[in-house]
Motif scaffolding. Structure first.
Motif, short mmCIF file in Angstrom:
data_model
loop_
_atom_site.label_atom_id
_atom_site.label_comp_id
_atom_site.label_asym_id
_atom_site.label_seq_id
_atom_site.Cartn_x
_atom_site.Cartn_y
_atom_site.Cartn_z
N SER A 91 -28.00 48.08 1.49
CA SER A 91 -26.58 47.87 1.77
C SER A 91 -25.81 49.18 1.73
O SER A 91 -26.18 50.12 1.02
N VAL A 92 -24.74 49.21 2.48
CA VAL A 92 -23.85 50.37 2.49
C VAL A 92 -22.42 49.86 2.55
O VAL A 92 -22.11 48.91 3.26
N VAL A 93 -21.55 50.48 1.76
CA VAL A 93 -20.13 50.23 1.88
C VAL A 93 -19.51 51.50 2.46
O VAL A 93 -19.78 52.62 2.01
N ILE A 94 -18.72 51.32 3.52
CA ILE A 94 -18.07 52.44 4.21
C ILE A 94 -16.58 52.37 3.92
O ILE A 94 -15.93 51.34 4.14
N VAL A 95 -16.04 53.46 3.40
CA VAL A 95 -14.62 53.52 3.05
C VAL A 95 -13.86 54.14 4.22
O VAL A 95 -13.95 55.35 4.45
N GLY A 96 -13.16 53.32 4.97
CA GLY A 96 -12.38 53.81 6.11
C GLY A 96 -12.97 53.39 7.43
O GLY A 96 -14.17 53.54 7.66
N ALA A 97 -12.12 52.88 8.32
CA ALA A 97 -12.55 52.41 9.64
C ALA A 97 -12.01 53.31 10.74
O ALA A 97 -11.56 52.84 11.79
N GLY A 98 -12.04 54.63 10.49
CA GLY A 98 -11.71 55.58 11.55
C GLY A 98 -12.87 55.65 12.54
O GLY A 98 -13.84 54.89 12.45
N ILE A 99 -12.79 56.59 13.47
CA ILE A 99 -13.85 56.69 14.48
C ILE A 99 -15.20 57.01 13.82
O ILE A 99 -16.24 56.49 14.22
N GLY A 100 -15.20 57.83 12.77
CA GLY A 100 -16.45 58.14 12.08
C GLY A 100 -16.99 56.96 11.32
O GLY A 100 -18.20 56.71 11.29
N ALA A 123 -29.59 49.90 12.34
CA ALA A 123 -30.77 50.50 11.70
C ALA A 123 -31.30 49.65 10.54
O ALA A 123 -32.29 50.03 9.92
N GLY A 124 -30.64 48.53 10.25
CA GLY A 124 -31.17 47.63 9.24
C GLY A 124 -30.38 47.53 7.96
O GLY A 124 -30.85 46.93 6.99
N PHE A 125 -29.17 48.07 7.91
CA PHE A 125 -28.35 47.99 6.71
C PHE A 125 -27.43 46.78 6.74
O PHE A 125 -26.99 46.34 7.80
N ASP A 126 -27.14 46.28 5.55
CA ASP A 126 -26.06 45.31 5.36
C ASP A 126 -24.80 46.15 5.20
O ASP A 126 -24.65 46.86 4.20
N VAL A 127 -23.89 46.09 6.17
CA VAL A 127 -22.75 47.01 6.22
C VAL A 127 -21.44 46.29 5.91
O VAL A 127 -21.14 45.25 6.50
N THR A 128 -20.67 46.87 4.99
CA THR A 128 -19.31 46.40 4.71
C THR A 128 -18.36 47.59 4.86
O THR A 128 -18.58 48.64 4.25
N VAL A 129 -17.34 47.43 5.69
CA VAL A 129 -16.34 48.49 5.90
C VAL A 129 -15.03 48.04 5.27
O VAL A 129 -14.52 46.96 5.57
N LEU A 130 -14.49 48.88 4.40
CA LEU A 130 -13.22 48.60 3.74
C LEU A 130 -12.16 49.56 4.28
O LEU A 130 -12.32 50.78 4.19
N GLU A 131 -11.09 49.01 4.82
CA GLU A 131 -10.05 49.82 5.45
C GLU A 131 -8.70 49.56 4.79
O GLU A 131 -8.30 48.41 4.60
#
Length: 561
Positions: free
Chosen positions: A20-29, A40-48
């Protein structure tokens, strides 16, 4: 305190545990990384933090809902990196329903004496325009300028934008040192322009684009004339519907692969246990656990606010940063045909105005500014008989030289009056200001508050030599495991296409650090992959200062040859 486990109990290929990965920010990157990691196989959560995707690369409308504006970027350059990002994800602009239009004219540059220089990707037209100012041999200089920009573009693709720099050792690659001189890293864009253009007018016309890096043309590295190469040889493109269509498409691709986006969810801190990032805590007190934390928020701000303060984070806060802006978004009562898609108004005191911004961190007495009319090439940006107009005025970032927030109303009023005077005077308009039906404004304070930008800097850390390559903050946290960065202040740098390249580097590094397979369609070569491998252990007792001394010596010897 609520807690959410970011792990999933199943995986499409049958494995028992999906990382799993948590991504902080939903900008272009952040959105591009979410799409890559989800595929690629990750459980992805994006927090914006905000209620929209794209960060500075986003869209908004005026209260009527009829006039649409790009919050930040308003022209698409270096299409190759966009195409690469979509291709890596198994799709394309066309498949995502994004129509790109090419602006017929790159820019109209209006000088204080009301003379106009028009730049385009039409070489026949450019021959006439250049020779009008430079004489019959001027076009030869222009072509040599483009040839150098082409070399910078291709070398940057190979040695910078597709290579990670995990330590100073990364800069000791023989291929980089051999080609470093060809990138002209120790001279400015303006100095390169003086080699090919004899008139001050065209030197200014071919260097103002350093503003896209948030830098003065007298400071920006010579290699960045690759921007002028792309503008003249590929043209300036624009996505119908607004630039925000790009991060929105990345969000859609990510969600199709299972990623989850949560808006209005600011993050308070990254949770670090035993030297490893294990998730984040939101402002509401919720814990979101994850195997990996990828921060897309402003890197300098993040190091100071999401992680414990360290001597490194303090040093980052003292590093030079790019400029800020006062941006006006005007809903017009009618069309203004005197303004093209992209119009540049350059100050008479060209260098002095840039020195005021970048050396003194002030608002220039006589500003140079950029005017974009998205409705000129995209009818959906405004009603058929009206225009939407964006004015970006570069100003110093927040510092002691700039006024406190209580004085900004006065500063904005003075800046607006200067801009309106120049537009009306240089274009011969008498009622332009009366045609503004509605106005929205972003100031350095606004940029800082809305997007957590350090000092309100709209383009992150500066791009002088000691803020690029191995000197720029890395895609991996320097001391915390499982913690990564993507965005303007991380390697390779600022600008939408460059950040897209950074998302490829950061996600490749995450996969390789975890021993996971990099998707074949990313076409990561062995030499490119090698730059991602950790060198912390390999460095052993080698002193960073010794490595730096060796690098400087190698460069100095080569430059003297």
């Amino acid at each position: 305190m609520a807690a959410i486990n970011g792990h999933s109990n199943g995986h499409a290929n049958g494995s028992a545990h999906r990382p799993s990965v948590v991504i902080v920010g939903a900008g272009i990157g952040g959105t591009a990384s979410a799409a890559r990691l989800a595929q690629a196989g990750f459980d992805v959560t994006v927090l914006e933090k905000n209620d929209f995707v794209g960060g500075r690369c986003s869209l908004f409308t005026d209260p009527s809902g009829q006039h649409r504006f790009d919050q930040g970027p308003s022209l698409l350059l270096i299409r190759r990196l966009f195409d690469e990002a979509f291709a890596d994800l198994g799709t394309s602009f066309e498949q995502e329903g994004i129509e790109l239009v090419k602006c017929a004219l790159n820019y109209r540059i209006v000088f204080p004496d009301k003379e106009v220089v028009e730049l385009s990707s039409d070489l026949t037209r450019m021959k006439t325009e250049v020779e009008r100012w430079e004489g019959e041999k001027g076009f030869e200089g222009f072509l040599k300028f483009l040839q150098e920009g082409h070399a910078h573009h291709e070398l940057s693709m190979v040695h910078v934008l597709h290579r990670n720099f995990t330590s100073l050792l990364s800069m000791l690659r023989p291929s980089l040192i051999v080609n470093l001189r060809k990138l002209h890293p120790f001279v400015s864009i303006y100095s390169r322009a003086t080699k090919y253009f004899k008139t001050d007018r065209l030197r200014r016309a071919f260097t103002f684009a350093a503003m896209y890096l948030g830098m003065s043309p007298f400071d920006a590295l010579g290699a960045y004339n690759l921007l002028q190469y792309t503008e003249h040889c590929e043209g300036i493109l624009y996505p119908i519907g607004g630039f925000g269509r790009v991060p929105a498409a990345m969000q859609s691709i990510a969600e199709r692969a299972g990623a989850k986006f949560r808006f209005n969810t600011p993050v308070r801190r990254v949770i670090v246990e035993n030297g490893k990032a294990t998730g984040v805590e939101t402002e509401s007190g919720e814990t979101v656990n994850a195997d990996v934390v990828l921060v897309n928020a402003d890197l300098v701000w993040s190091m100071a606010h999401l992680y414990k303060e360290t001597s490194y984070s303090k040093r980052l806060e003292e590093k030079p940063v790019s400029c800020s802006s006062i941006s006006f978004y005007w809903s017009m009562k009618r069309k203004v045909p005197e303004l093209d898609s992209h119009t540049i108004f350059l100050a008479e005191e060209y260098r002095e105005s840039f020195d005021s911004i970048f050396r003194d961190h002030k608002i220039p007495h006589e500003p140079s500014f950029y005017v974009n009319v998205p409705s000129r090439h995209d009818p959906s940006a405004a009603p058929a008989d009206k225009d939407s107009i964006i004015v970006l005025v570069p100003v110093g970032h927040i510092s002691a030289a700039l006024p406190s927030s209580s004085d900004w109303d006065k500063v904005v009023e003075e800046t607006r009056n200067k801009v309106l005077h120049e537009i009306e005077n240089r274009l011969g308009l008498t009622d332009f200001r009366d045609q503004i039906a509605h106005e929205i404004i972003n100031t350095p304070i606004t940029w800082g508050d809305k997007f957590n930008l350090h000092r309100g800097s709209i383009l992150g850390l500066s791009h002088d030599f000691f803020n690029v390559l191995s000197f720029r903050p890395k895609t991996r946290h320097p001391t915390v495991d499982n913690a990564y960065f993507v965005g303007a202040s991380a390697h390779p740098g600022t600008g939408v296409p460059i950040v897209l390249a950074g998302a490829r580097l950061a996600t490749t590094q995450i996969l390789m650090d975890r021993g996971m397979r990099v998707p074949e369609r990313w076409n990561v070569s062995e030499s490119e992959a090698a730059t991602h491998r950790t060198v912390r252990d390999a460095m052993g007792g080698v002193s960073i200062l010794m490595l730096l001394a060796a690098l400087i010596l190698a460069v100095a010897v080569y430059l003297r040859q």
